[in-house]
Design an enzyme around this catalytic site. Structure first.
Site, PDB file in Angstrom:
ATOM      1  N   TYR A  99      52.216  47.743  33.944  1.00 38.07           N
ATOM      2  CA  TYR A  99      51.297  46.690  34.566  1.00 38.07           C
ATOM      3  C   TYR A  99      49.461  48.077  34.032  1.00 38.07           C
ATOM      4  O   TYR A  99      49.542  48.903  32.466  1.00 38.07           O
ATOM      5  CB  TYR A  99      50.637  46.630  35.520  1.00 38.07           C
ATOM      6  CG  TYR A  99      49.182  46.256  36.047  1.00 38.07           C
ATOM      7  CD1 TYR A  99      49.532  45.001  35.282  1.00 38.07           C
ATOM      8  CD2 TYR A  99      48.220  46.462  36.988  1.00 38.07           C
ATOM      9  CE1 TYR A  99      48.069  44.220  35.328  1.00 38.07           C
ATOM     10  CE2 TYR A  99      47.254  45.342  36.617  1.00 38.07           C
ATOM     11  CZ  TYR A  99      47.223  44.679  36.112  1.00 38.07           C
ATOM     12  OH  TYR A  99      46.428  43.760  36.362  1.00 38.07           O
ATOM     13  N   ARG A 152      38.034  38.111  31.411  1.00 42.47           N
ATOM     14  CA  ARG A 152      37.008  39.392  32.081  1.00 42.47           C
ATOM     15  C   ARG A 152      38.325  40.329  32.094  1.00 42.47           C
ATOM     16  O   ARG A 152      38.936  40.673  33.269  1.00 42.47           O
ATOM     17  CB  ARG A 152      36.364  39.483  32.891  1.00 42.47           C
ATOM     18  CG  ARG A 152      36.227  40.475  33.156  1.00 42.47           C
ATOM     19  CD  ARG A 152      35.241  40.866  34.633  1.00 42.47           C
ATOM     20  NE  ARG A 152      35.937  41.101  35.666  1.00 42.47           N
ATOM     21  CZ  ARG A 152      36.836  41.826  36.367  1.00 42.47           C
ATOM     22  NH1 ARG A 152      36.608  42.809  35.696  1.00 42.47           N
ATOM     23  NH2 ARG A 152      37.921  41.450  36.576  1.00 42.47           N
ATOM     24  N   LYS A 170      50.962  41.273  36.601  1.00 44.46           N
ATOM     25  CA  LYS A 170      50.820  41.279  37.915  1.00 44.46           C
ATOM     26  C   LYS A 170      52.870  40.310  39.155  1.00 44.46           C
ATOM     27  O   LYS A 170      52.310  41.363  40.108  1.00 44.46           O
ATOM     28  CB  LYS A 170      49.481  40.658  38.775  1.00 44.46           C
ATOM     29  CG  LYS A 170      48.325  41.328  38.330  1.00 44.46           C
ATOM     30  CD  LYS A 170      47.843  42.144  39.410  1.00 44.46           C
ATOM     31  CE  LYS A 170      46.508  42.347  38.688  1.00 44.46           C
ATOM     32  NZ  LYS A 170      45.834  43.053  39.952  1.00 44.46           N
ATOM     33  N   GLU A 241      43.292  35.959  38.767  1.00 41.37           N
ATOM     34  CA  GLU A 241      43.213  37.329  38.643  1.00 41.37           C
ATOM     35  C   GLU A 241      41.935  36.925  36.810  1.00 41.37           C
ATOM     36  O   GLU A 241      41.928  36.564  35.639  1.00 41.37           O
ATOM     37  CB  GLU A 241      44.273  37.489  37.341  1.00 41.37           C
ATOM     38  CG  GLU A 241      44.386  38.558  37.335  1.00 41.37           C
ATOM     39  CD  GLU A 241      44.130  39.778  38.511  1.00 41.37           C
ATOM     40  OE1 GLU A 241      43.708  41.068  38.639  1.00 41.37           O
ATOM     41  OE2 GLU A 241      44.765  39.543  40.220  1.00 41.37           O
ATOM     42  N   ASP A 242      41.385  38.144  36.808  1.00 40.59           N
ATOM     43  CA  ASP A 242      39.956  38.385  35.545  1.00 40.59           C
ATOM     44  C   ASP A 242      39.389  36.975  35.081  1.00 40.59           C
ATOM     45  O   ASP A 242      39.304  36.951  34.010  1.00 40.59           O
ATOM     46  CB  ASP A 242      41.498  39.104  34.780  1.00 40.59           C
ATOM     47  CG  ASP A 242      42.109  40.979  35.178  1.00 40.59           C
ATOM     48  OD1 ASP A 242      41.021  41.368  35.982  1.00 40.59           O
ATOM     49  OD2 ASP A 242      42.936  41.291  34.298  1.00 40.59           O
ATOM     50  N   ASP A 264      42.057  38.524  43.496  1.00 38.23           N
ATOM     51  CA  ASP A 264      42.684  39.622  43.758  1.00 38.23           C
ATOM     52  C   ASP A 264      40.958  41.129  43.180  1.00 38.23           C
ATOM     53  O   ASP A 264      40.950  41.771  44.279  1.00 38.23           O
ATOM     54  CB  ASP A 264      43.490  39.806  42.822  1.00 38.23           C
ATOM     55  CG  ASP A 264      44.514  41.503  42.642  1.00 38.23           C
ATOM     56  OD1 ASP A 264      44.403  42.154  43.689  1.00 38.23           O
ATOM     57  OD2 ASP A 264      44.696  42.540  41.445  1.00 38.23           O
ATOM     58  N   ASP A 265      40.613  40.069  41.783  1.00 38.11           N
ATOM     59  CA  ASP A 265      39.535  41.326  41.845  1.00 38.11           C
ATOM     60  C   ASP A 265      38.417  41.655  42.699  1.00 38.11           C
ATOM     61  O   ASP A 265      37.486  42.251  42.363  1.00 38.11           O
ATOM     62  CB  ASP A 265      39.035  40.313  40.548  1.00 38.11           C
ATOM     63  CG  ASP A 265      40.020  40.784  39.244  1.00 38.11           C
ATOM     64  OD1 ASP A 265      40.710  41.467  39.104  1.00 38.11           O
ATOM     65  OD2 ASP A 265      40.250  39.274  38.364  1.00 38.11           O
ATOM     66  N   ASN A 404      39.262  50.243  35.092  1.00 39.82           N
ATOM     67  CA  ASN A 404      40.763  49.817  34.397  1.00 39.82           C
ATOM     68  C   ASN A 404      40.165  49.325  33.109  1.00 39.82           C
ATOM     69  O   ASN A 404      39.421  48.940  32.514  1.00 39.82           O
ATOM     70  CB  ASN A 404      41.775  49.228  35.075  1.00 39.82           C
ATOM     71  CG  ASN A 404      41.943  49.699  36.217  1.00 39.82           C
ATOM     72  OD1 ASN A 404      42.769  50.775  36.524  1.00 39.82           O
ATOM     73  ND2 ASN A 404      42.527  48.817  37.651  1.00 39.82           N
TER      74      ASN A 404
END
Length: 547
Positions: A99, A152, A170, A241-242, A264-265, A404
Site C-alpha cells: 500500500y 483522485r 485496500k 475509495e478515491d 474511507d477518504d 500521500n
C-alpha cells in the site's frame, strides 16, 4: 491423450494455478498422490515457515520498492495463504510495499507492469448488464467491495483505470489487518474514462480511451452498480475509495442511508486523524474543546476530519455551530471565510467570519492554531517558517502532514522535529523512519486509514450491519486512541505499533458490532461474547489438509 488422463492432468495443474488452494512445495506426499500432483512439484516438501523464509529472501534482494511490490503481487496471484502469512508476520516491512507509498508508483505504472487480472472493471458499455458482469466474479460470497473511479488516487490525481491498484491494495489490508477472507473481497474499478492526457496518449493504458463521463450518465452507472452489487451479494459492504470531491460527498450522502456503505477518504481519514489528536492531547495535557485546528486543503480528507472532530465535540455536549468554530481551512484561494464569495457546499459550514488571509503562513499567524493538518497534496507546504511559528505559539505544536504518498507530504518527520527543536507532535500519512535528535529517538506516528477501515469493515460484516454510521467511526477513533500506550507516547508515537494492528482491528470491530446490535441495525441475534464471535470469523493464513 485419453479423456481420463486429460482429466487427471487438469486436476493437478488446476490446483497449482488456484491461489486460494495452492500450497506449492508444502503439499504432502499423500496430497500429491490424491490430487495428481506427483511429478509436478520438486520432491522436497517444505513447511509454510520455510516457504516464508524463501519469500523474505527474495523480497529483500530486490533493488527497489516497485520490484518488491511486483514480487508480492505475483505471490498473491500464485499463493494467497503464503502471501498473507508474509504480510501479517512482517506488517511494518510489507505494508508500505503493498500500500502507500509504493502503491502510488504502481498505479502510475499500472498499464506498464500489468500481468494478471484481479478484480472487476465496469464501464459505460456495461450499462444494463452490470449484474451479469458481477456474476462473472468466481467467488459468490463477497462481503466487502472496494470501488473507485480513479479520479483522485492518493495525492496523484486522475489515474483512470490505473487506479485499480488502490482497491486491490485496500482489500489486501482488509485480510491482513482484520481477517476478512480473501474470497470475500472484491475490487471494482468503475472505468468511466480519464482526463489525464498522458494516459490517453499511452498505448499501454488499460482503460477506456475517452474523457470522463459526467452527469446523468455517470450517476446511472453508479446507481446500477450499487443496486446490482446489493442484489448479487446481499448485505455486502461497499467502500467508496478515491473518488473526486465533486462525486465523493454527494455519493456518500445519497447512498449511506440506503445501503451498507462508507467513504474511507472522508470517514476513515476523519476517524484516524481524530484518534491522533486525542492521543496528542495526552502529551499536551489539553482538551479537545480547547483546540483550534487549521487545515491546509479542503477536500474529502480535510472536511472528513473536521466533521469527525465536530461530531466528537457535539458528543461532549457542544453545539454544532460552536464546534465548527474550532476548525478552519485554507484552500487554493486562501483562508476560507464567510464573505469570500462563492464557496462549495462542503466547505460552507467552515467558512467563518474573519479577515482574509492569502497564504497559509498568514493564516497560522492570524489564527494561532494548536494544530495544523496537511491534506493538500502539496509537498513542502509546511515550511520552516510555518513550523517555527507553530513552535512559538505552542509549547508542543501538533503537526499532521497527512498527504500521500510520501512525495506529497507537507513536511518530513525530520523537518518537523528539527524546525520545532524536538517539540513537535508529528504524524504523517505515509511512513517515515525514526529520527535521531541529540540523545532522543523520535518514532513518527503514521495516521494511516489502515488503523480504521479494516476494523470498521470487519465489525459491519460480522454483525451483518445494514448501515455504517458516524457513531461507528467516532467509536473507532476512540478505541484506536485507547490502544496507544505510555511507551508509545514516550517515543513521540501517537498511534499503536503497526505490529499490533490486527488486535486493534478486532477491538474496533467489536465496538462497531456492538453499536449495530444495540441500535437495531442488524437482524442477527447478538452473540453472548461479541469479541469471541469477531475472532472466530477472522481468516488465519494456514494451509488446509487435502488428504
Amino acid at each position: 491423450m485419453s479423456e481420463l488422463s486429460a482429466s487427471k492432468m487438469h486436476q493437478g495443474v488446476k490446483i497449482l494455478h488456484d491461489p486460494i488452494r495452492n500450497k506449492s512445495t508444502a503439499f504432502t506426499d499423500a496430497e500429491r498422490d490424491a490430487l495428481k500432483l506427483r511429478g509436478l512439484l520438486p520432491p522436497r516438501i517444505h513447511s509454510l515457515a520455510e516457504q516464508e523464509m524463501r519469500v523474505l529472501g527474495a523480497i529483500r534482494s530486490k533493488v527497489n520498492d516497485l520490484e518488491r511490490y511486483l514480487y508480492l503481487i505475483g505471490l498473491q496471484d500464485r499463493n494467497e495463504t503464503l502471501f498473507y502469512r508474509v504480510l501479517m508476520n512482517h506488517i511494518e516491512e510489507m505494508m508500505p510495499l503493498v500500500y502507500t507509498p509504493t502503491v502510488g508508483k504502481a498505479c502510475q505504472e499500472f498499464g506498464h507492469i500489468y500481468r494478471i487480472p484481479r478484480g472487476l472493471y465496469i464501464g459505460p458499455s456495461d450499462r444494463g448488464h452490470i449484474r451479469e458482469v458481477l456474476d462473472n466474479w468466481p467467488h459468490k460470497n463477497a462481503r466487502i467491495i472496494v470501488v473507485t473511479d480513479g479520479e483522485r488516487i492518493l495525492g496523484l490525481g486522475d489515474l483512470g483505470a490505473n487506479g485499480m491498484g488502490i482497491p486491490i491494495g485496500k482489500l489486501s489490508l482488509y485480510t491482513a489487518c482484520a481477517g476478512i477472507h480473501p474470497t470475500q473481497c472484491l475490487p471494482v474499478m468503475l472505468d468511466v474514462g480519464t482526463n489525464n492526457e498522458e494516459l490517453l496518449n499511452d498505448p499501454l493504458y488499460n482503460g477506456v480511451e475517452r474523457r470522463r463521463i459526467r452527469g446523468e450518465q455517470y450517476d446511472a452507472l453508479v446507481d446500477e452498480f450499487i443496486t446490482a452489487a446489493q442484489d448479487m451479494f446481499p448485505g455486502v459492504l461497499i467502500q467508496l475509495e478515491d473518488f473526486g470531491n465533486a462525486n465523493a460527498f454527494r455519493l456518500l450522502q445519497q447512498y449511506r442511508q440506503k445501503t451498507c456503505l462508507f467513504d474511507d477518504d472522508i470517514q476513515g481519514t476523519g476517524a484516524v486523524a481524530l484518534a491522533g489528536i486525542i492521543s496528542a492531547l495526552r502529551i499536551t495535557g489539553g482538551e479537545l474543546s480547547d483546540q483550534r485546528l487549521l487545515f491546509l486543503g479542503a477536500g474529502e480528507a480535510g472536511i472528513g476530519i473536521a466533521d469527525t472532530v465536530v461530531a466528537a465535540l457535539v458528543d461532549e455536549g457542544m453545539s454544532v455551530e460552536k464546534a465548527r468554530q474550532h476548525c478552519w481551512f485554507v484552500d487554493s484561494k486562501g483562508l476560507v471565510v464567510s464573505d469570500r464569495g462563492e464557496i462549495s457546499a462542503s466547505k460552507r459550514p467552515y467558512a467563518h467570519k474573519h479577515a482574509a488571509a492569502g497564504s497559509f503562513i498568514e493564516a497560522v499567524k492570524a489564527l494561532q492554531p494548536t494544530a495544523i493538518i496537511g491534506v493538500s497534496g502539496q509537498a513542502g507546504a509546511f515550511s520552516r517558517e510555518v513550523i517555527e511559528v507553530m513552535g512559538e505559539i505552542n509549547q508542543r505544536p501538533i503537526i499532521f502532514a497527512l498527504s500521500n504518498p510520501t512525495s506529497k507530504a507537507e513536511c518530513s518527520a525530520e523537518q518537523a522535529y528539527d524546525w520545532s527543536q524536538g517539540q513537535a507532535i508529528f504524524a504523517s500519512g505515509s511512513p517515515f523512519e525514526p529520527v535521531e535528535r541529540g540523545s532522543r529517538t523520535f518514532v513518527p506516528g503514521q495516521g494511516n486509514n489502515a488503523y480504521i477501515f479494516p476494523g470498521v469493515g470487519l465489525g459491519a460484516v460480522a454483525s451483518r450491519a445494514r448501515r455504517v454510521t458516524d457513531e461507528m467511526f467516532l467509536r473507532a477513533a476512540r478505541t484506536l486512541a485507547e490502544q496507544v500506550t505510555d511507551q508509545d507516547l514516550e517515543l513521540g508515537r501517537i498511534y499503536p505499533s503497526l505490529s499490533r494492528i490486527r488486535d486493534v482491528s478486532a477491538l474496533i470491530a467489536r465496538d462497531v458490532a456492538a453499536i449495530a446490535y444495540s441500535q437495531g441495525l442488524s437482524d442477527r441475534e447478538e452473540p453472548e461474547d461479541i469479541m469471541a464471535d469477531i475472532e472466530s470469523q477472522m481468516f488465519q493464513p494456514v494451509y488446509p489438509h487435502y488428504a
